[in-house]
Every structure is written in structure tokens, then in C-alpha cells.
Design an enzyme around this catalytic site. Sequence first.
Site, PDB file in Angstrom:
ATOM      1  N   CYS A 173       1.256  -1.361  -0.273  1.00  0.00           N
ATOM      2  CA  CYS A 173       0.515  -0.562  -0.141  1.00  0.00           C
ATOM      3  C   CYS A 173       0.978   1.126   0.235  1.00  0.00           C
ATOM      4  CB  CYS A 173      -0.941   0.192   1.410  1.00  0.00           C
ATOM      5  SG  CYS A 173      -2.122  -1.140   0.943  1.00  0.00           S
ATOM      6  N   PHE A 233       8.133  -8.848   4.243  1.00  0.00           N
ATOM      7  CA  PHE A 233       8.191  -6.784   4.331  1.00  0.00           C
ATOM      8  C   PHE A 233       7.518  -6.239   5.873  1.00  0.00           C
ATOM      9  CE2 PHE A 233       3.544  -4.589   5.225  1.00  0.00           C
ATOM     10  CZ  PHE A 233       3.213  -5.841   4.849  1.00  0.00           C
TER      11      PHE A 233
HETATM   12  C1  UDX Z   1      -0.865  -0.302   6.096  1.00  0.00           C
HETATM   13  C2  UDX Z   1      -1.475   0.369   6.914  1.00  0.00           C
HETATM   14  O1  UDX Z   1      -0.842   0.292   8.361  1.00  0.00           O
HETATM   15  C3  UDX Z   1      -2.971  -0.275   6.864  1.00  0.00           C
HETATM   16  O2  UDX Z   1      -3.270   0.810   7.114  1.00  0.00           O
HETATM   17  C4  UDX Z   1      -3.137   0.166   5.406  1.00  0.00           C
HETATM   18  O3  UDX Z   1      -4.505  -0.229   5.206  1.00  0.00           O
HETATM   19  C5  UDX Z   1      -2.386  -0.586   4.378  1.00  0.00           C
HETATM   20  O4  UDX Z   1      -1.135  -0.459   4.352  1.00  0.00           O
HETATM   21  P1  UDX Z   1       0.447  -2.636   6.164  1.00  0.00           P
HETATM   22  O5  UDX Z   1       1.459  -2.251   4.695  1.00  0.00           O
HETATM   23  O6  UDX Z   1       0.079  -3.742   5.995  1.00  0.00           O
HETATM   24  O7  UDX Z   1      -0.736  -1.771   6.284  1.00  0.00           O
HETATM   25  O8  UDX Z   1       1.895  -3.127   7.359  1.00  0.00           O
HETATM   26  P2  UDX Z   1       1.932  -1.001   8.602  1.00  0.00           P
HETATM   27  O9  UDX Z   1       2.636  -1.936   9.908  1.00  0.00           O
HETATM   28  O10 UDX Z   1       1.658  -0.100   7.901  1.00  0.00           O
HETATM   29  O11 UDX Z   1       3.767  -1.551   7.779  1.00  0.00           O
HETATM   30  C6  UDX Z   1       4.136  -0.730   6.412  1.00  0.00           C
HETATM   31  C7  UDX Z   1       5.363  -0.957   6.523  1.00  0.00           C
HETATM   32  O12 UDX Z   1       5.920   0.404   7.299  1.00  0.00           O
HETATM   33  C8  UDX Z   1       6.519  -2.209   6.988  1.00  0.00           C
HETATM   34  O13 UDX Z   1       7.729  -2.732   5.962  1.00  0.00           O
HETATM   35  C9  UDX Z   1       7.270  -1.952   8.013  1.00  0.00           C
HETATM   36  O14 UDX Z   1       7.879  -2.583   8.967  1.00  0.00           O
HETATM   37  C10 UDX Z   1       7.015  -0.324   8.089  1.00  0.00           C
HETATM   38  N1  UDX Z   1       6.889   0.128   9.512  1.00  0.00           N
HETATM   39  C11 UDX Z   1       5.741   0.299  10.226  1.00  0.00           C
HETATM   40  C12 UDX Z   1       8.277   0.601  10.240  1.00  0.00           C
HETATM   41  O15 UDX Z   1       9.286   0.529   8.830  1.00  0.00           O
HETATM   42  N2  UDX Z   1       8.562   1.113  10.937  1.00  0.00           N
HETATM   43  C13 UDX Z   1       7.486   1.746  11.861  1.00  0.00           C
HETATM   44  O16 UDX Z   1       7.165   2.664  13.283  1.00  0.00           O
HETATM   45  C14 UDX Z   1       6.013   1.094  11.657  1.00  0.00           C
END
Ligand code: UDX
Length: 467
Positions: A283, A345
Site C-alpha cells: 500500500c 516486508f
Molecule cells: C498499511 C497500513 O498500516 C494499513 O492501514 C493499510 O490498510 C495498508 O497499509 P501494512 O502495509 O500491512 O498496512 O503494514 P504496516 O504495519 O503499516 O507497515 C508497513 C511498513 O512500514 C512495513 O514495512 C513496516 O516494517 C514499516 N514500519 C511500520 C516501520 O518501518 N516503522 C514503523 O514504526 C511502522
Amino acid sequence: MSSNKIQKICCIGAGYVGGPTMSVIADKCPDLEIRVVDINKERIDAWNDSDLNKLPIYEPGLDRIISRTRGRNLFFSSEMEKSISDADMVFISVNTPTKTKGLGAGQASDLSWVEASARQVAKYAKGHTIVIEKSTLPVRTAQAIKEILNTANREDQKNQISKTFSVLSNPEFLAEGTAINDLEKPDRVLIGGEDLEAVNALVNVYMNWVPRNQIICTNLWSSELSKLAANAFLAQRISSINSISAFCEATGADVKEVAKAIGTDKRIGNQFLRAGPGFGGSCFKKDILNLVYLSGYFGLPEVAKYWNQVVVINTWQQDRIYKIVLEKLFGTVNGKNIAILGFSFKANTNDTRESPAIRICSELLEEGAVLSIYDPKVSSERIEEDLEKFSFNNQCIWKMANSIPEALKNVDAVLILTAWDEFFGLDWNYLASLMRSPAWVFDTRSVVNRQEIENTGLNLWKLGEGD
Ligand code: UDX
Ligand code: ADP
């Protein structure tokens, strides 16, 4: 249509969004019959496999829900026509990747799958059908869906077949790895649409488990844009803290301490401040690029440039990591063995879409490194597909390891890229004895304890702290 008439739901697309979302709706609304359809027959077969370990996606808690709903009021099938024509409500939950060619390539979303789904609905629907866009989509996609449905409607009217549609936007906010909890206890449910009866019908579905004051109803375009904006804001926080992580390494500050200090300010909040190898997932990048593309389209180049920088920093962070590995290993990784811990990821998912591991591993492979990759849930076939996209002039050397010790055997370095639970509290004394000397631990997710690693004689570099 009166809301209490909703009896049958069809969801087009049995992926990371459609599968868990429909499972939870089926669980919470036992009186509704839900059919999830997909053009991918193999995927449908996997959803129907009696061995719940073979479900096509790994999501904690999903198997439990599937075991009590599947065959009761939740069905996975390839029967598109009947599932759509029987349904009062159709969710479109198909993939919308970034376009790879043509106008808007590299930025705009490819809506081919959404369009095909809308055409299927237009063709097979009977009577009145509420059509709900669930995939992440650019603003004004609902309008395109409406136009496709109305065209079909006009053609059917000529043949005196009566069918009508209401289109709603109901963006998904679930995050992979915590999807079940996010669906069962959402911060909010967002519904966009003008047809109040249709909106209420969907509100009533959610009210089976979500308090009414957490269900926000708005117009179509605000709903669509809210999804893009929410993801852009979340991704922006990650790029912000990642930019600070580089600053910390340069100055001797510790990014975790900084995140803690700024996160206690209520206005900032403590979520999404974990520095790491950059955001992945299906996303964030796609949504920001959509925002960038649409900003350009609507004549807002400064806005486009502003959001694009979030993606630029994300790629830079990934490149920065592989360059640090290179530098610490005396400027070359050619022929050196490197273990990769974690390829998804993020933890708790088998999804690798846009995983930072893909770019970082590819760069290391290009430099001639020999990788042994361990991930508790990602299959070797998946990794092979991800790494195949890059050309290594036949120099691609990597292997899948079945355990952490197997991955670390005889390596010059280990690079931790995903914060899987099992990577915490490892016996580094034992692991160090398997590695070559001098060896490095590169921790991009703050998984290891500095003292423990240094006691074993291993060198340690931690993202946001340095060495
Ligand atoms: C995201 C949104 O959170 C969600 O609301 C939407 O519907 C889809 O996209 P997702 O991609 O499944 O969800 O996971 P998310 O937990 O948001 O993490 C996304 C990425 O950011 C991951 O690679 C994660 O490792 C990274 N991340 C997240 C960080 O590097 N640091 C953080 O503090 C949080
Ligand atoms: P997401 O993360 O958005 O759920 P996925 O790629 O995991 O994305 O899932 C989307 C699913 O939609 C895939 O399983 C794909 O086969 C399915 N799909 C795409 N187009 C159609 C279509 N026209 N009819 C039915 N299923 C479709």
C-alpha cells in the site's frame, strides 16, 4: 433497498484484503452468506484446503476464524456468475498495482483488474446491487465504476432487464500481521457514498460488531482520499524517523531514545516511529505514488514533490543499508557469505510485496555476495520470483536456509531485515561459533542486545545507533 434485505455478499478477490475481511464479516454476521471469488483457481483451492497451514496467506488468527466459518456461511469459489447474481452486495477487492507502462507508468495505479471486476458485476448482477470498492484506489475511481455499471444498465434496459447499482467506497485500513485484530477492533470504519439506503445497509453490516460512533460516513471522494492520505501520513512518519536514524548514526545519538522522547508528546504520539530498513507492503508506496500522480494531474506540482520525497527517502534508506554492509566488510562483498534473517516486508506475514529485503538482497547479489536467506513464513518460490526480477548476469547466488543456524553457518555477516519474534533472544554465543571471524551483525530492526553481541566478539552495527 432496505438494509435488512442484505442476505448475500460476494467479494471479488481472495487476497490479503478480501480473504481476512470476508472471514471476519462471516464470523461476526452468521446470518449473512458470503462468497469470495477469484480468477486464480489455485488460490481458491488453497483457501479450501482442509490443511489450514496451506491457506494462501499467513495471518495470525486467520486459521481459527476460517475453521469456524468456512462451509458455514463463508465459501471460496471460482463461480463468478452465480456468486455475483445472487448477491445483494459485492465488494471489489482486487489487486491495483502501480502501472508499469503507458501514461502514468511508475506512479498511477493500474485499474485493469478493478475495471474487469466492474464489468463482471455489470454483466451478472440481478436486481439492485450495492457495489463497494475495497481495494486501495485513486480518488474518483468510484466514478469510473459507476460509469461502467450504468453503461451496462442502459444496455440491459434496452433488453428490458432491470438492474440498478449503488456504488460505495469502504477503504480497508487493516495492516498485515495484525489484520484480524484490526478488523475485529477497528479504530474506525469509513464509508463513502451518496445513496443513504446503501450506506445504511453497509453500516448495519458493520454494526454487528463495531460501535456506531466509530463508523464514519462521508462522501465518496472524501472517503477515497482519506485512505490515500492516511497511508501517506503513516509512511511519512517512517521516512521522517528513518531520516533521523541516519542523523543519529552520524552524531552518536540513539534513534530509539529520540523516538521515545518525541513520541511522548501527545501531539506526535508514539506509534509508527520505529526506524528500520524502510517501509514495504502493497500500500504505502503505491498510495503515495498515486497521490503524487494525481497532484501533478490536478496542477499541484509542489504537493507532488512534497509527497514524492517520502518515497525518495525510503529508497535511500534501503541503499544506505547495503552500502554500510559493503563498507564494513572492507569495501567488498564479492564472494562473501551473508545471512539474511527475514525476507517479508514486516513480521507476521508471508507477504513480500515491496519488501526492503528485495532491493537490499538484490544490491548485495549484484556486488557478488553469496546469500543464505531464512524467513519463517516466506517460501523459496516467492523469494525466487522476487529476486528473478533483477538481472545478475547469471551471477545470482543465494540459497534458502531452513533454520537460523543453517543460515549463519560460515557467514561473514548476518543482516536482520524483519523483526520476527524468533529473532529476539537468540543464543549469540552459539551462533557466533558458527560464523567466520571477524564477522558482523547488521541489525536494521533493533532486534539484538548490543552487550550480548559484543560479548561474543562479533562486530555490531545497529540502524539508528551505528557501531
Ligand atoms: C498499511 C497500513 O498500516 C494499513 O492501514 C493499510 O490498510 C495498508 O497499509 P501494512 O502495509 O500491512 O498496512 O503494514 P504496516 O504495519 O503499516 O507497515 C508497513 C511498513 O512500514 C512495513 O514495512 C513496516 O516494517 C514499516 N514500519 C511500520 C516501520 O518501518 N516503522 C514503523 O514504526 C511502522
Ligand atoms: P490485496 O492485497 O489488495 O488483497 P492481492 O493481490 O493479495 O491484493 O489479491 C487480489 C486478488 O484479486 C488476487 O487473488 C487476484 O487473482 C484477484 N483478482 C484480480 N482480478 C480479478 C477478477 N477480475 N475477478 C476475480 N478475481 C480477481
